[in-house]
Design a protein around this motif. Sequence first.
Motif, PDB file in Angstrom:
ATOM      1  N   LEU A  47     -23.223  -4.987  -7.268  1.00 24.18           N
ATOM      2  CA  LEU A  47     -24.632  -4.683  -6.999  1.00 24.18           C
ATOM      3  C   LEU A  47     -25.367  -4.346  -8.298  1.00 24.18           C
ATOM      4  CD1 LEU A  47     -24.316  -2.543  -3.718  1.00 24.18           C
ATOM      5  CD2 LEU A  47     -25.184  -4.881  -3.921  1.00 24.18           C
ATOM      6  N   GLN A  48     -24.677  -3.609  -9.182  1.00 22.64           N
ATOM      7  CA  GLN A  48     -25.335  -3.201 -10.424  1.00 22.64           C
ATOM      8  C   GLN A  48     -25.543  -4.364 -11.392  1.00 22.64           C
ATOM      9  OE1 GLN A  48     -26.834  -0.682 -10.235  1.00 22.64           O
ATOM     10  NE2 GLN A  48     -25.716   1.251  -9.970  1.00 22.64           N
ATOM     11  N   ARG A  49     -24.792  -5.427 -11.189  1.00 19.11           N
ATOM     12  CA  ARG A  49     -24.948  -6.595 -12.061  1.00 19.11           C
ATOM     13  C   ARG A  49     -26.104  -7.496 -11.598  1.00 19.11           C
ATOM     14  NH1 ARG A  49     -21.618 -10.320 -14.886  1.00 19.11           N
ATOM     15  NH2 ARG A  49     -23.079 -11.822 -15.801  1.00 19.11           N
ATOM     16  N   LEU A  50     -26.374  -7.450 -10.300  1.00 15.69           N
ATOM     17  CA  LEU A  50     -27.318  -8.398  -9.699  1.00 15.69           C
ATOM     18  C   LEU A  50     -28.669  -8.424 -10.404  1.00 15.69           C
ATOM     19  CD1 LEU A  50     -26.774  -8.188  -5.836  1.00 15.69           C
ATOM     20  CD2 LEU A  50     -26.628 -10.204  -7.297  1.00 15.69           C
ATOM     21  N   GLY A  51     -29.063  -9.619 -10.824  1.00 12.31           N
ATOM     22  CA  GLY A  51     -30.402  -9.827 -11.353  1.00 12.31           C
ATOM     23  C   GLY A  51     -30.660  -9.232 -12.709  1.00 12.31           C
ATOM     24  N   THR A  52     -29.613  -8.734 -13.387  1.00 13.62           N
ATOM     25  CA  THR A  52     -29.858  -8.080 -14.670  1.00 13.62           C
ATOM     26  C   THR A  52     -29.728  -9.033 -15.843  1.00 13.62           C
ATOM     27  OG1 THR A  52     -27.535  -7.437 -14.736  1.00 13.62           O
ATOM     28  CG2 THR A  52     -29.080  -5.812 -13.877  1.00 13.62           C
ATOM     29  N   ASP A  53     -29.109 -10.184 -15.640  1.00 16.84           N
ATOM     30  CA  ASP A  53     -28.822 -11.057 -16.782  1.00 16.84           C
ATOM     31  C   ASP A  53     -30.075 -11.477 -17.545  1.00 16.84           C
ATOM     32  OD1 ASP A  53     -26.253 -10.794 -15.927  1.00 16.84           O
ATOM     33  OD2 ASP A  53     -25.743 -12.919 -16.171  1.00 16.84           O
ATOM     34  N   ILE A  54     -31.143 -11.810 -16.816  1.00 15.47           N
ATOM     35  CA  ILE A  54     -32.316 -12.300 -17.567  1.00 15.47           C
ATOM     36  C   ILE A  54     -33.005 -11.176 -18.333  1.00 15.47           C
ATOM     37  CG2 ILE A  54     -32.872 -14.348 -16.184  1.00 15.47           C
ATOM     38  CD1 ILE A  54     -35.115 -12.633 -14.916  1.00 15.47           C
ATOM     39  N   LYS A  55     -32.699  -9.945 -17.978  1.00 12.15           N
ATOM     40  CA  LYS A  55     -33.292  -8.847 -18.736  1.00 12.15           C
ATOM     41  C   LYS A  55     -32.496  -8.605 -20.010  1.00 12.15           C
ATOM     42  CE  LYS A  55     -34.330  -6.525 -14.353  1.00 12.15           C
ATOM     43  NZ  LYS A  55     -33.770  -5.458 -13.512  1.00 12.15           N
ATOM     44  N   GLY A  56     -31.386  -9.332 -20.142  1.00  7.95           N
ATOM     45  CA  GLY A  56     -30.546  -9.162 -21.326  1.00  7.95           C
ATOM     46  C   GLY A  56     -29.822  -7.836 -21.342  1.00  7.95           C
ATOM     47  N   GLU A  57     -29.794  -7.145 -20.184  1.00  7.73           N
ATOM     48  CA  GLU A  57     -29.165  -5.824 -20.146  1.00  7.73           C
ATOM     49  C   GLU A  57     -27.663  -5.909 -19.982  1.00  7.73           C
ATOM     50  OE1 GLU A  57     -31.046  -3.920 -16.891  1.00  7.73           O
ATOM     51  OE2 GLU A  57     -32.933  -3.622 -17.976  1.00  7.73           O
ATOM     52  N   SER A  58     -27.223  -6.922 -19.269  1.00  6.25           N
ATOM     53  CA  SER A  58     -25.792  -6.948 -18.982  1.00  6.25           C
ATOM     54  C   SER A  58     -25.082  -7.769 -20.044  1.00  6.25           C
ATOM     55  CB  SER A  58     -25.545  -7.548 -17.606  1.00  6.25           C
ATOM     56  OG  SER A  58     -25.785  -8.925 -17.652  1.00  6.25           O
ATOM     57  N   LYS A  59     -24.058  -7.169 -20.610  1.00  4.53           N
ATOM     58  CA  LYS A  59     -23.278  -7.901 -21.607  1.00  4.53           C
ATOM     59  C   LYS A  59     -21.814  -7.819 -21.184  1.00  4.53           C
ATOM     60  CE  LYS A  59     -26.390  -8.184 -25.325  1.00  4.53           C
ATOM     61  NZ  LYS A  59     -27.516  -7.517 -24.690  1.00  4.53           N
ATOM     62  N   PRO A  60     -21.438  -8.653 -20.206  1.00  3.52           N
ATOM     63  CA  PRO A  60     -20.063  -8.564 -19.726  1.00  3.52           C
ATOM     64  C   PRO A  60     -19.086  -8.871 -20.848  1.00  3.52           C
ATOM     65  CG  PRO A  60     -21.108 -10.564 -18.924  1.00  3.52           C
ATOM     66  CD  PRO A  60     -22.171  -9.763 -19.578  1.00  3.52           C
ATOM     67  N   ILE A  61     -18.034  -8.085 -20.918  1.00  2.00           N
ATOM     68  CA  ILE A  61     -17.029  -8.306 -21.960  1.00  2.00           C
ATOM     69  C   ILE A  61     -15.791  -8.906 -21.325  1.00  2.00           C
ATOM     70  CG2 ILE A  61     -15.520  -7.166 -23.637  1.00  2.00           C
ATOM     71  CD1 ILE A  61     -17.861  -4.997 -23.701  1.00  2.00           C
ATOM     72  N   PHE A  62     -15.348 -10.009 -21.847  1.00  2.00           N
ATOM     73  CA  PHE A  62     -14.142 -10.648 -21.322  1.00  2.00           C
ATOM     74  C   PHE A  62     -13.027 -10.497 -22.340  1.00  2.00           C
ATOM     75  CE2 PHE A  62     -17.711 -13.065 -19.420  1.00  2.00           C
ATOM     76  CZ  PHE A  62     -17.497 -12.703 -18.100  1.00  2.00           C
ATOM     77  N   SER A  63     -11.958  -9.790 -21.950  1.00  2.00           N
ATOM     78  CA  SER A  63     -10.835  -9.581 -22.864  1.00  2.00           C
ATOM     79  C   SER A  63     -10.259 -10.905 -23.329  1.00  2.00           C
ATOM     80  CB  SER A  63      -9.727  -8.791 -22.177  1.00  2.00           C
ATOM     81  OG  SER A  63     -10.220  -7.589 -21.709  1.00  2.00           O
ATOM     82  N   LYS A  64      -9.831 -10.919 -24.589  1.00  2.14           N
ATOM     83  CA  LYS A  64      -9.190 -12.139 -25.102  1.00  2.14           C
ATOM     84  C   LYS A  64      -7.736 -12.167 -24.625  1.00  2.14           C
ATOM     85  CE  LYS A  64     -12.353 -14.133 -27.701  1.00  2.14           C
ATOM     86  NZ  LYS A  64     -13.408 -13.326 -27.128  1.00  2.14           N
ATOM     87  N   PRO A  65      -7.284 -13.301 -24.183  1.00  2.00           N
ATOM     88  CA  PRO A  65      -5.875 -13.359 -23.755  1.00  2.00           C
ATOM     89  C   PRO A  65      -4.938 -13.250 -24.959  1.00  2.00           C
ATOM     90  CG  PRO A  65      -6.982 -15.469 -23.364  1.00  2.00           C
ATOM     91  CD  PRO A  65      -8.007 -14.563 -23.947  1.00  2.00           C
TER      92      PRO A  65
END
Lengths: 68, 723
Positions: B705-723
Amino acid sequence: MFRQIFQNIQGIELLPTFTLLFFFTFFVAVFIMAYRLDKKFINYMGLLPLDSDDTLNENKSGDENVTN
Amino acid sequence: MSNDSTVSVNPKDLETFSYDNVIVRNFAWATIIWGIVGFLVGLIIAIQMFAPAYFPFLDVGISYLSFGRLRPLHTNAVIFAFVGNAIFMGVYYSLPRLAKAPMWSILLSKLHFWGWQLIIVSAAVTFPLGLTQGKEYAELIWPIDVAVAVVWVIFGINMLMTLIKRRERHMYVAIWFYIASWVTVAVLHIVNSLVIPYSLLSSYPIYTGVQDALVQWWYGHNAVAFFLTTPFLGLMYYFLPKAANRPVYSYRLSIIHFWSLIFLYIWAGPHHLLYSSTPDWVQSLGTVFSIMLIAPSWGGMINGLLTLRGVWDKVREDPILKFMVVAITAYGMAVFEGPMLSIKSFNALSHFTDWTIAHVHVGALGWNGMLTFAILYWIIPKMWKTDLYSKKLANLHFWIGFLGILIYAAPLYWAGITQGLMWKQFSPDGFLMYRNFLETVTHLVPMYAIRALGGTLFLTGAIVMLYNLIMTMKRGTFMAEETFKAPAMVSSHNEKVNHRWLEGKPMPFLIASLIVILVGGIFEIVPMQVIKSNVPTITSVKPYTPLELHGRDIYIREGCYLCHSQMIRPFRNETERYGEYSKAGEFVYDTPFQWGSKRTGPDLHRIGGKYPHAWHYQHMYDPQSIAPGSIMPRYPWLLENSLDTSHTSNKIRALMTLNFPYPHGYDNVAYIDVQTQAMEIVEDLKISGIETTYDKEIIALIAYLQRLGTDIKGESKPIFSKP
């Protein structure tokens, strides 16, 4: 194949207009076809559900309910 | 008159054969039983929609009975179990009689019957368990979808082979409707059910975002068209002349009706997506074709009603004809209303409101329900060789059913219009009048209560019918077989060509109707899938983190999309209320899309960041504690259940096959990120005084829910661990 065809259409917005004309042609064709059908045939078809319970098609004639 | 299509035969040349009534009886029973079940579940969820406000104790907080899980059960039971079995009952009765040949294979008939009932039972088990694909009316999980396809093919083979072996050379128009419905439903079901399974029971659609929406509503709209409408028109063209004992008003009109209807219907799907993030040309297509649909639809209605001209005195007495008249009239109303709702300015008001629900119930209760009842009242005495037990009770059923429809629909029309207007209302100083969405909901709660009364009446009527039909069966004797005689089909060289047109040939006919519906489908679907410019990319939009993905799957499991939209339309009142309107590019990693079709609760596309985690935690536990008078169900089990992470890597792998840009090999390390992100939320909750552990389902849901619709605001910067 479709990819090329569609990407080359400049005005995809024209699609609704084009399809409208397409349907209109289709409709006119069906209309003409339906009205050129033989009247006897039409009567016969209309009565199909009614005598499908009978063994023979003897009571097809002279039905006053028949339209067209 | 001597008809050149009728051949005079020597009685010696007659062939004897018999029609199988057992299969018809079985489908009739299934229709009645599943109908009552479907109506009952509908009544339960109708009560759930006002109970939390009036009778909080009815909201027991049991996951299996939650609104979002029962609603698909209701819709699927009514569409595929009640209406589906009614179609099969009517087809298995009328097709052999019109073809003058028994069904080709009794074994296939039986496989069809038991296969279909098994599918229904598995639906009734899986939906309460929360097993769903999350696309409306296509919720069945993929293994059941496969079973549906197999059973459908069995039905098709049986039908086509019967036609190939028929004795009546000409195929009556009802059969055309059966064939076209069969082939179109096959295409729709297969295309919309293409998925990548990630476990034995679960999958993701191969389409994402805008594409998924378009395929889904192409399917959804045409499920209405080719499951609820065209097969029933076929039934109307057979059973109406039977009941009225006169031929259809104009057979010519029925030909035009058929071809123009199947041609037009298939294009109209995008009218479910007006003002959404779909390209303008798609939306115009939907509107134009929807409006044109009035013509053939009303042609059909008029053809039906005029069949009764001259026998209106009979209509007054015969309950069967009464049911039929209301059915056809309801059809006429629904197909007038549908195109109206496809006009953008109407749609701007009606969409997402209960108007849609009223509209579909005029169709389902009025058209499908009343016609099915009429057929049952006609067919049961016929097969039991007796008269209906009580005409009085049938009349009673008619009146309470009819009243039930009115009392169902009227309050929902009122609710729909009121809510639509309230959403849009601005105060003179330029603010939203009903800033708090809940105000618009509590306003409607009395209407929901009245609606449930309408549903109760309709259900009561069906139970009266059950009694009446059982008593009818008791007084008669069931004829398992009816024996008939007819000449074999003679070859038709000597006929005029136009007589033989397509209607004498089942396979070419099937192919012709397939082409007609594919044209529309291809023009609508293919450009969407291939033209990049239809979905402008937004670089800040990233795939969901594994935890968010789990949360999203919980959102789907609980059927939140059945009350919440995720599509902010470009209207001032919506951007004011919810924030920036939704862009096509924001949904590229949404599979299945979750735009929804009804706003019982507010839009959630920009819910991300609107409230603290603790707010959601409390709200999901007990919405009323935060929003007094809310009719959102409680979800206490989300706070208890541990998150099932056994499929984390399978899910990521499935999405990677769809080219989601996760780092190479990410599927193997995704579980680490689940834990890291969950811990952050747990820490945050702790600060607000909430003690919980990172492995609870609620944590994943909050992350989503907290992620929804935030991408275009540039607020969410999901981090994906490197394998």
